[in-house]
Design a protein around this motif. Structure first.
Motif, PDB file in Angstrom:
ATOM      1  N   LEU A  95      18.492  47.818   9.432  1.00 48.00           N
ATOM      2  CA  LEU A  95      19.444  46.590   9.597  1.00 48.00           C
ATOM      3  C   LEU A  95      20.314  46.590   8.453  1.00 48.00           C
ATOM      4  CD1 LEU A  95      20.289  44.273  11.444  1.00 48.00           C
ATOM      5  CD2 LEU A  95      18.516  43.063  10.534  1.00 48.00           C
ATOM      6  N   VAL A  96      21.579  46.443   8.524  1.00 51.83           N
ATOM      7  CA  VAL A  96      22.362  46.235   7.410  1.00 51.83           C
ATOM      8  C   VAL A  96      22.996  44.793   7.612  1.00 51.83           C
ATOM      9  CG1 VAL A  96      24.231  46.837   6.103  1.00 51.83           C
ATOM     10  CG2 VAL A  96      22.712  48.535   7.204  1.00 51.83           C
ATOM     11  N   SER A  97      22.913  43.784   6.655  1.00 48.40           N
ATOM     12  CA  SER A  97      23.472  42.570   6.545  1.00 48.40           C
ATOM     13  C   SER A  97      25.106  42.602   6.424  1.00 48.40           C
ATOM     14  CB  SER A  97      22.811  41.409   5.594  1.00 48.40           C
ATOM     15  OG  SER A  97      23.315  42.175   4.191  1.00 48.40           O
ATOM     16  N   GLY A  98      25.586  41.575   7.005  1.00 49.50           N
ATOM     17  CA  GLY A  98      26.969  40.979   6.847  1.00 49.50           C
ATOM     18  C   GLY A  98      27.125  40.121   5.718  1.00 49.50           C
ATOM     19  N   ALA A  99      28.370  39.365   5.746  1.00 49.05           N
ATOM     20  CA  ALA A  99      28.918  38.499   4.706  1.00 49.05           C
ATOM     21  C   ALA A  99      28.292  37.151   5.063  1.00 49.05           C
ATOM     22  CB  ALA A  99      30.352  38.640   4.744  1.00 49.05           C
ATOM     23  N   SER A 100      27.883  36.859   6.068  1.00 48.40           N
ATOM     24  CA  SER A 100      27.152  35.407   6.397  1.00 48.40           C
ATOM     25  C   SER A 100      25.799  35.200   6.217  1.00 48.40           C
ATOM     26  CB  SER A 100      27.904  34.938   7.717  1.00 48.40           C
ATOM     27  OG  SER A 100      29.251  35.246   7.742  1.00 48.40           O
ATOM     28  N   THR A 101      25.343  34.010   5.865  1.00 49.56           N
ATOM     29  CA  THR A 101      24.032  33.742   5.949  1.00 49.56           C
ATOM     30  C   THR A 101      23.490  33.427   7.275  1.00 49.56           C
ATOM     31  OG1 THR A 101      24.522  31.395   5.297  1.00 49.56           O
ATOM     32  CG2 THR A 101      24.124  32.928   3.363  1.00 49.56           C
ATOM     33  N   GLY A 102      22.187  33.109   7.442  1.00 46.48           N
ATOM     34  CA  GLY A 102      21.710  32.963   8.839  1.00 46.48           C
ATOM     35  C   GLY A 102      20.549  33.679   9.020  1.00 46.48           C
ATOM     36  N   SER A 103      20.109  34.045  10.561  1.00 42.65           N
ATOM     37  CA  SER A 103      19.290  35.086  10.832  1.00 42.65           C
ATOM     38  C   SER A 103      19.921  35.958  11.683  1.00 42.65           C
ATOM     39  CB  SER A 103      18.437  34.201  11.653  1.00 42.65           C
ATOM     40  OG  SER A 103      17.452  33.589  10.516  1.00 42.65           O
ATOM     41  N   VAL A 104      19.626  37.193  11.669  1.00 37.96           N
ATOM     42  CA  VAL A 104      19.808  38.032  12.631  1.00 37.96           C
ATOM     43  C   VAL A 104      18.727  38.679  13.632  1.00 37.96           C
ATOM     44  CG1 VAL A 104      20.867  40.759  13.053  1.00 37.96           C
ATOM     45  CG2 VAL A 104      21.542  39.327  11.101  1.00 37.96           C
ATOM     46  N   LEU A 105      19.281  38.572  15.052  1.00 37.24           N
ATOM     47  CA  LEU A 105      18.185  38.716  16.022  1.00 37.24           C
ATOM     48  C   LEU A 105      18.305  40.071  16.699  1.00 37.24           C
ATOM     49  CD1 LEU A 105      15.984  36.697  17.585  1.00 37.24           C
ATOM     50  CD2 LEU A 105      17.909  36.531  19.120  1.00 37.24           C
ATOM     51  N   VAL A 106      17.041  40.751  16.486  1.00 33.81           N
ATOM     52  CA  VAL A 106      17.438  42.133  16.927  1.00 33.81           C
ATOM     53  C   VAL A 106      16.181  42.413  18.013  1.00 33.81           C
ATOM     54  CG1 VAL A 106      16.862  44.665  16.410  1.00 33.81           C
ATOM     55  CG2 VAL A 106      17.862  43.084  14.734  1.00 33.81           C
ATOM     56  N   GLU A 107      16.515  43.034  19.230  1.00 31.77           N
ATOM     57  CA  GLU A 107      15.777  43.180  20.300  1.00 31.77           C
ATOM     58  C   GLU A 107      15.514  44.626  20.465  1.00 31.77           C
ATOM     59  OE1 GLU A 107      15.297  41.984  25.099  1.00 31.77           O
ATOM     60  OE2 GLU A 107      17.349  42.277  24.035  1.00 31.77           O
ATOM     61  N   VAL A 108      14.281  45.089  20.731  1.00 25.55           N
ATOM     62  CA  VAL A 108      13.911  46.437  20.856  1.00 25.55           C
ATOM     63  C   VAL A 108      13.366  46.625  22.017  1.00 25.55           C
ATOM     64  CG1 VAL A 108      12.610  48.452  19.774  1.00 25.55           C
ATOM     65  CG2 VAL A 108      13.697  46.552  18.404  1.00 25.55           C
ATOM     66  N   LEU A 109      13.690  47.647  23.041  1.00 25.60           N
ATOM     67  CA  LEU A 109      13.299  47.828  24.334  1.00 25.60           C
ATOM     68  C   LEU A 109      13.029  49.142  24.657  1.00 25.60           C
ATOM     69  CD1 LEU A 109      16.505  46.237  24.259  1.00 25.60           C
ATOM     70  CD2 LEU A 109      15.723  45.596  26.546  1.00 25.60           C
ATOM     71  N   SER A 110      12.008  49.136  25.652  1.00 27.39           N
ATOM     72  CA  SER A 110      11.572  50.548  25.999  1.00 27.39           C
ATOM     73  C   SER A 110      11.577  50.372  27.411  1.00 27.39           C
ATOM     74  CB  SER A 110      10.183  51.180  25.433  1.00 27.39           C
ATOM     75  OG  SER A 110       9.922  52.394  25.961  1.00 27.39           O
ATOM     76  N   ASP A 111      11.170  51.409  28.310  1.00 22.70           N
ATOM     77  CA  ASP A 111      11.245  51.520  29.730  1.00 22.70           C
ATOM     78  C   ASP A 111       9.878  51.956  30.428  1.00 22.70           C
ATOM     79  OD1 ASP A 111      11.781  51.526  32.547  1.00 22.70           O
ATOM     80  OD2 ASP A 111      13.572  52.932  32.395  1.00 22.70           O
ATOM     81  N   ARG A 112       9.268  50.876  30.832  1.00 23.94           N
ATOM     82  CA  ARG A 112       7.789  51.296  31.311  1.00 23.94           C
ATOM     83  C   ARG A 112       8.044  52.384  32.509  1.00 23.94           C
ATOM     84  NH1 ARG A 112       2.591  50.019  31.304  1.00 23.94           N
ATOM     85  NH2 ARG A 112       1.480  49.883  33.337  1.00 23.94           N
ATOM     86  N   ALA A 113       9.002  52.507  33.256  1.00 16.65           N
ATOM     87  CA  ALA A 113       8.942  53.184  34.451  1.00 16.65           C
ATOM     88  C   ALA A 113       9.060  54.748  33.892  1.00 16.65           C
ATOM     89  CB  ALA A 113      10.206  52.971  34.979  1.00 16.65           C
TER      90      ALA A 113
END
Length: 535
Positions: free
Chosen positions: A308-326
């Motif tokens: 994950l690479v930051s940008g120019a603004s402060t705050g928080s970056v939300l990252v979702e990681v998904l897999s497929d149980r099927a």
């Protein structure tokens, strides 16, 4: 030798006042029946051609005598409607171990919950069990530590925070002969056995099903995401750390790494989730493929990494990681979601400013019964930050707060809500901050009505020349007026189209096959029933 009178009395006592006794000689079988007064009133003697036949028939006679006295279970007879047959099935018979204690929910975003369906109908006629309250009783009878039951229809008992309470037993009403409820996995692997029963004139009919929780299936059950130290980023352009490694693990139901996908197949998908803040506006993910806002990866021994690479603004970056149980494959789409979310703070300095909460007030709107996620953010102090509810405050039922500031879940209520959150930083001398947030939850749309169905399964018998009256009923439908019709009624009987009352004086004996018709708007349903008219 005839049976002694004392033996008769002992059998008499065991049969509550009436019963049978048997005795047999060289080539005969004697059966006697007596009443509560101990007076024998029927006796029969049957001669046989061989001792071997006598033995077989004698055993049959004894079994018949026991059944006549009430021994054994009741089964369906060859005539009549027959016993109720109970059926029980589940959408999923395998659930992952709920290690994080995620609450129950409905749909593909609730991998720890399965819907169960119970129904009952007569074996011989197929007639559905009548509707009403308290028709089905369903219990967890095995694997009590592995799963609990919910209705999730708004009638569950609630705890002090408004969340539905789990139960080992639920009582359900019947609609069109069936009902549904939900089983939710706990953090203990095992096999949960669910049994549902109905009362059939004093006899309990039942069906059972097993749901496995946490079996080592090799299917994705949990995604664990960890950010490398220091677990936060600086904004671009100030000469500090602007990228961080996110390590993802894909585990199966037993907590073991899933098998490696085939070469060239990706089983993890990561994306930056848009939020109301600006830190994610120009942040980037780097890995295999993707367009900077999402990437894919193939796990090896259950592990994969993204940057994950930051940008120019402060705050928080939300990252979702998904897999497929099927199928442990995200290249062909995701059918059964298994996911996790991590929030990474982006700051301009560390320890130079007081800890503060950003964006307090209104959070994005939610909809009852639909998956929801929102991010609360802080600045200043020393990241990473830890979030919690202010004592005495609570989230809407169905929503939870993660320590890194993610409000997630499936709300089970509607209306406006407010709650207070607090955050603390990671400084040696920790700072804390508090703020009030609000969320508006839109009510779920009304469920579609049950289909129109004629509930009457049989008509009472009548006699030629005697006044006859009965009525027929229907369930489900849109709630509009029902128009009734019937074909095949005996001469002298008619049905009232507005009320469904069948009345008149039959003039001909016989067994009649009557086709009932219910019309509601453009919906028309039929059901065939039998009417017997005696001479």
């Amino acid at each position: 030798m005839p049976l002694a009178h004392a033996q008769w009395r002992r059998l008499h006592s065991s049969c509550n006042g009436a019963g049978y006794a048997v005795e047999f000689g060289p080539r005969l079988f004697r059966r006697a029946e007596w009443s509560a007064s101990d007076e024998i009133f029927r006796e029969s003697i049957v001669h046989f051609s061989s001792i071997r036949v006598v033995k077989g028939l004698a055993l049959t006679a004894v079994a018949g005598a026991l059944v006549a006295c009430g021994g054994g279970g009741g089964g369906s007879s060859s005539g009549g409607p027959g016993a109720y047959k109970v059926s029980l099935r589940a959408d999923k018979t395998e659930l992952p171990t709920n290690i994080m204690g995620v609450g129950p929910g409905i749909g593909v975003n609730s991998p720890y919950t399965t819907t169960l369906y119970v129904s009952a109908k007569r074996e011989n006629t197929g007639d559905l069990i009548p509707g009403g309250e308290g028709v089905f009783t369903c219990n967890v009878v095995g694997g009590l530590d592995s799963a609990v039951l919910y209705k999730l229809d708004g009638t569950d008992e609630e705890d002090d925070d408004g969340n539905p309470k789990p139960s080992r037993s639920v009582v359900l009403g019947a609609n069109a002969g069936a009902a549904s409820f939900h089983l939710h996995a706990t953090n203990t692997p095992g096999t949960a056995t669910v049994r549902c029963t109905v009362d059939d004139n004093g006899t309990q009919r039942e069906a059972s099903i097993n749901v496995t929780v946490g079996r080592a299936t090799g299917k994705p059950s949990q995604v664990v995401v960890n950010a490398a130290d220091p677990a936060y980023l600086f904004v671009q352009g100030i000469g500090q750390t602007t990228q961080i490694l996110l390590q993802a693990q894909v585990l199966d139901d037993a907590g073991a790494a899933v098998p490696n996908p085939a070469p060239g197949v990706n089983n993890l998908y990561a994306r930056i989730v848009p939020t109301a803040g600006t830190a994610d506006d120009d942040a980037k993910l780097r890995g295999t493929g993707g367009d900077n806002t999402w990437v894919k990866a193939r796990s090896v021994s259950g592990q994969a990494a993204f940057t994950l690479v930051s940008g120019a603004s402060t705050g928080s970056v939300l990252v979702e990681v998904l897999s497929d149980r099927a199928d442990n494959n995200v290249d062909n789409g995701i059918t059964e979601v298994v996911s996790n979310i991590v929030a990474v703070p982006v700051v301009a300095s560390v320890g130079m400013q007081a800890l503060a909460i950003q964006g307090a007030g209104a959070l994005p709107d939610a909809t009852e019964g639909k998956s929801y996620a929102a991010l609360v953010q802080a600045s200043g102090g020393v990241p990473p930050y830890v979030w919690s509810l202010v004592p005495g405050s609570s989230l809407p039922a169905g929503l939870s707060l993660s320590p890194n500031g993610i409000i997630y879940g499936t709300p089970s209520v509607d209306g406006p809500y407010s709650f207070a959150l607090q955050v603390r930083d990671s400084a040696t001398l920790q700072q804390t901050a508090q703020a009030v947030f609000t969320i508006s939850i839109t009510a779920a749309p009304d469920p579609a009505p049950a289909p129109l169905q004629i509930a009457t399964s049989s008509l009472p018998s009548g006699n030629v020349g005697s006044s006859y009256v009965t009525f027929v009923t229907a369930t489900g439908g849109s709630g509009g007026a029902i128009t009734w019709g019937a074909t095949g009624l005996p001469a002298g009987l008619n049905i009232a189209s507005a009320t469904g009352v069948i009345s008149g004086t039959p003039t001909s004996a016989g067994v009649y096959s009557v086709v009932l018709t219910a019309t509601q708007g453009t919906t028309v349903v039929n059901r065939t029933v039998t009417l017997t008219i005696s001479p």
